[in-house]
Every structure is written in structure tokens, then in C-alpha cells.
Design an enzyme around this catalytic site. Structure first.
Site, PDB file in Angstrom:
ATOM      1  N   ASP A 111       0.779  -1.054   0.033  1.00 42.96           N
ATOM      2  CA  ASP A 111       0.213  -0.072   0.138  1.00 42.96           C
ATOM      3  C   ASP A 111       0.769   1.506  -0.118  1.00 42.96           C
ATOM      4  O   ASP A 111       1.964   1.216   0.446  1.00 42.96           O
ATOM      5  CB  ASP A 111      -0.993   0.072   1.299  1.00 42.96           C
ATOM      6  CG  ASP A 111      -0.121  -0.228   2.642  1.00 42.96           C
ATOM      7  OD1 ASP A 111       0.880  -0.646   2.477  1.00 42.96           O
ATOM      8  OD2 ASP A 111      -0.619   0.554   3.463  1.00 42.96           O
TER       9      ASP A 111
ATOM     10  N   GLU B 191      -0.168  -1.533   5.597  1.00 42.10           N
ATOM     11  CA  GLU B 191       1.245  -1.270   6.513  1.00 42.10           C
ATOM     12  C   GLU B 191       1.000   0.439   6.974  1.00 42.10           C
ATOM     13  O   GLU B 191       1.120   0.811   8.201  1.00 42.10           O
ATOM     14  CB  GLU B 191       2.591  -1.253   5.914  1.00 42.10           C
ATOM     15  CG  GLU B 191       3.626  -1.119   6.781  1.00 42.10           C
ATOM     16  CD  GLU B 191       4.115   0.254   7.166  1.00 42.10           C
ATOM     17  OE1 GLU B 191       5.017   0.530   7.849  1.00 42.10           O
ATOM     18  OE2 GLU B 191       3.740   1.056   6.088  1.00 42.10           O
TER      19      GLU B 191
END
Ligand SMILES: [Zn+2]
Length: 385
Positions: free
Chosen positions: A82, A144
């Protein structure tokens, strides 16, 4: 340009083109499946055993575990798929299109940290199972940048074994073996509002918060005086008072007040200890004040990371990069991998200075050496000798 370099740049470009923003704001949050599926496809073609695991409770989010080789030990190359959201209108070029200029490649996730996957693909190109005595695993995680839900799910699942892990967050290929732990908490003090002209009519939450702040700063001073670690650029535990809000009118006693704090502790302390230390301190400060304190977890926390300086992984990484290992003030998924029994370092291309901002970029000149470093780590920890 050699074919291998062209392939590396085209992989970076492909990954940047696949949006995978994670955000606490539901309208900005996206699935990371396009990145996971891209990597899964590439690695399957090379003979990796690929497992895509949905992250429970987070629809559209998945982790990827891709392994070549079998046996005990081995190395994990790990990254998050991400990116943070981007500032609309503040980029000089399309954040979802890798743009090369002045020896740099611009795009959302170039430094933090999609390019690492391209380097890992380059470093494992041509490897076959026969050459490996211990497994090489590529790990790609979800979320994350927000909840760490991907890493949490992995730690809860287990089933991922290796001796060592390299997390390719941007460190300009300087090995990082320590980071601080982080927690964020909202403290809410409730009193009773009333007319300002008669303090006995109410009980000021704002004055209570004044005592709380005083106590917090004294505690910070004690923590900083007690423990120091010079491997960090900021060698002490920090406590930031980030936001305060309370009251409404000058002629009313303040009935409620909120303070948001961010606490970053040195290795050796745990999130649970620090959170209960903070809450006990606030409770005891307000014990005689007839004020009520309550708490809201804004970020449940990341434990500090510490991999011993004399571990083989740290020593090998220092030898290969010629750089001394150090500590950083941001958190990573490292503690979750450490909980699975791995030695962990953070080592990857790009600089954290360029992360999370418009015109994020990656310098091209270090990439060749970066791939070579990863290849040598694979040789050292996975190859049959
Ligand atoms: Zn990152």
C-alpha cells in the site's frame, strides 16, 4: 541500457500504475489486490509457490507469500503493497505514472516502497529451487500505512518460517536494526460546566488537563533522563502533545477537554507498559480533583524493534553495504516478523525523506548496487554452499 535495467524500470513503472492507497478515510481506501495479483503472477511464472491470503475483516485486502526452495532457515524479502494517499493538484506529474527525469523516477510509492518489489524480482531472476538449500520468500503485505492489519494477520496465522527478514523500506540501503515503538492515545478529562463567576458551580476540565500536561512532561523528563540509546538520531523516548480541544466560552467553566498524544519509546519498553504507565499517571494526577479521565486508543501501537548488533544478518548487511547499522524513529512491520522468530533488518532503496509527500521519487543511481546487495543476501542465507 542493459536488458536487466530496462526490466527493473518497467517493473517499477507497472507497480506505480496499480493504485493501492490505504487510508483510514473509507472514500480514499483502495484494495491492494492489483499489486498482489501482479506479484503473484510474476512469481508463479518463476516457479515460486504462491499463497494469496485475504486479511480477515478487511475486504479487498490480501497478503502474498511466495516461496522458492524448501527446508529450514532462509530469507524473507518483505514489503508493504500500500501507499499513503496523495495530495491532489500538488504533484508535477501523474502520481500513478512513473516519470523519469534528472536521474530520478517520480511516482506514488517509488520510495515507499513499491520499487523494492521490483528490486527483489530482479535479484531473484533466474534462481531455481535446485540452487537453494534454504527457502527464499517474497512477502507482500496490506495496510502497513494504516492499521498494519496485513502484518497482524500474518503474525496471528503463523506458518511463515525463516531465519532472517529484510524489510525494504527506504533507508538508502543503510541497514537499520532498531526502531522505536509507537502508540497514540486520546485523553479525555470530564468535569462539570457552570458560570465562570462562581468557580464552585462547576469543576474545570481544562484546569485538570493543565495538571495532566504538567505530569506528562515531568514523566517525559524522567524517561529521557533514565534511558538513552545513541544508535538513534533522537536518542530518547519522545512524547508529543499533538492536539488539545476543550471548552466553548470564556464565561463558562470548561466541562470537557481532550488531549491527543504520540509516544515513541526506545527498545526495552513495550506498548502495553507505556500505555498503562500513561493512564496510571493521568488517573493518579486527577485522583483528588473530582474529574473523570477516560481514554481512546488512536493507534494501538507498534512494538520497538531491536535486532542485536552482533547477529549474523546485521553483520552481513553491514559488510555488504559498507555502512554501519542504525536506528530510525518510524515504525515498521519488523516487530511482527520478529514475533515469528526472524532476525529483521530494514534495508531498501530510496530515502524516507521523500516518502509521504508530493513528487515522491527514487534516485536511479543506487539501484544496480541495491539489486547486487539483495543477490548477495540471498546467496548468503539461501544458497547451497
Ligand atoms: Zn513504508
Amino acid at each position: 541500457m542493459p536488458a536487466a535495467d530496462r526490466q527493473l524500470l518497467s517493473d517499477i513503472s507497472d507497480l506505480i500504475r496499480l493504485p493501492s492507497v490505504s487510508s483510514f478515510a473509507p472514500d480514499r481506501d483502495m484494495s491492494n489486490r492489483p499489486v498482489i495479483d501482479y506479484l503473484a503472477g510474476r512469481l508463479e511464472d518463476r516457479g515460486f509457490r504462491v499463497s494469496v491470503r485475504d486479511v480477515p475483516g478487511h475486504p479487498g485486502k490480501a497478503n502474498l507469500i511466495a516461496t522458492l526452495g524448501r527446508g529450514p532457515g532462509g530469507l524473507v524479502l518483505s514489503g508493504h503493497t500500500d501507499t499513503v494517499p496523495y495530495d491532489d493538484g500538488q504533484w508535477s506529474s501523474d502520481p500513478f505514472s512513473a516519470t523519469e527525469r534528472d536521474g530520478r523516477i517520480y511516482g506514488l510509492g517509488t520510495a515507499d516502497m513499491k520499487s523494492f518489489f521490483a528490486l527483489a524480482l530482479a535479484a531473484s531472476e533466474g534462481l531455481t529451487e535446485r540452487e537453494l538449500s534454504s527457502p527464499l520468500t517474497l512477502l507482500a503485505t496490506a495496510d502497513e500505512e494504516t492499521s498494519m492489519a496485513g502484518a497482524k494477520a500474518l503474525a496471528a496465522d503463523g506458518g511463515l518460517h525463516a531465519r532472517c527478514a529484510v524489510i525494504g523500506e527506504p533507508t538508502d540501503f543503510r541497514p537499520v536494526r532498531l526502531h522505536k515503538g509507537i502508540l497514540m492515545e486520546r485523553i479525555r478529562v470530564e468535569g462539570r460546566s457552570g458560570h465562570s463567576g462562581d468557580p464552585g458551580q462547576g469543576n474545570s476540565a481544562l484546569e485538570g488537563m493543565h495538571s495532566v500536561i504538567h505530569a506528562l512532561l515531568a514523566w517525559r523528563g524522567q524517561l529521557q533522563a533514565a534511558t538513552r540509546n545513541d544508535a538513534f538520531p533522537v536518542p530518547v523516548t519522545t512524547l508529543n502533545l499533538g492536539r488539545i480541544a476543550g471548552g466553548d466560552n470564556p464565561n463558562r467553566i470548561c466541562g470537557a477537554c481532550e488531549l491527543d498524544v504520540d509516544l515513541r519509546m526506545l527498545p526495552g519498553m513495550t506498548v502495553a507498559e507505556m500505555r498503562s504507565g500513561l493512564r496510571n499517571l493521568v488517573d493518579s494526577t486527577l485522583a483528588d480533583a473530582r474529574l473523570n479521565a477516560s481514554y481512546e486508543i488512536l493507534f494501538d501501537g507498534i512494538e520497538p524493534l531491536e535486532t542485536p548488533a552482533d547477529s549474523e544478518l546485521v553483520r552481513v548487511a553491514e559488510e555488504l553495504t559498507g555502512a554501519e547499522s542504525c536506528g530510525v524513529v518510524y515504525g515498521t512491520e519488523g516487530p511482527f516478523l520478529r514475533a515469528l522468530g526472524m532476525d529483521v533488518i530494514i534495508l531498501g532503496p530510496g530515502s524516507i525523506d521523500q516518502a509521504h509527500q508530493p513528487d515522491e521519487f527514487l534516485r536511479l543511481d543506487g539501484l544496480h548496487d541495491g539489486v547486487a546487495t539483495l543477490q548477495k543476501l540471498i546467496q548468503r542465507f539461501c544458497a547451497a554452499s
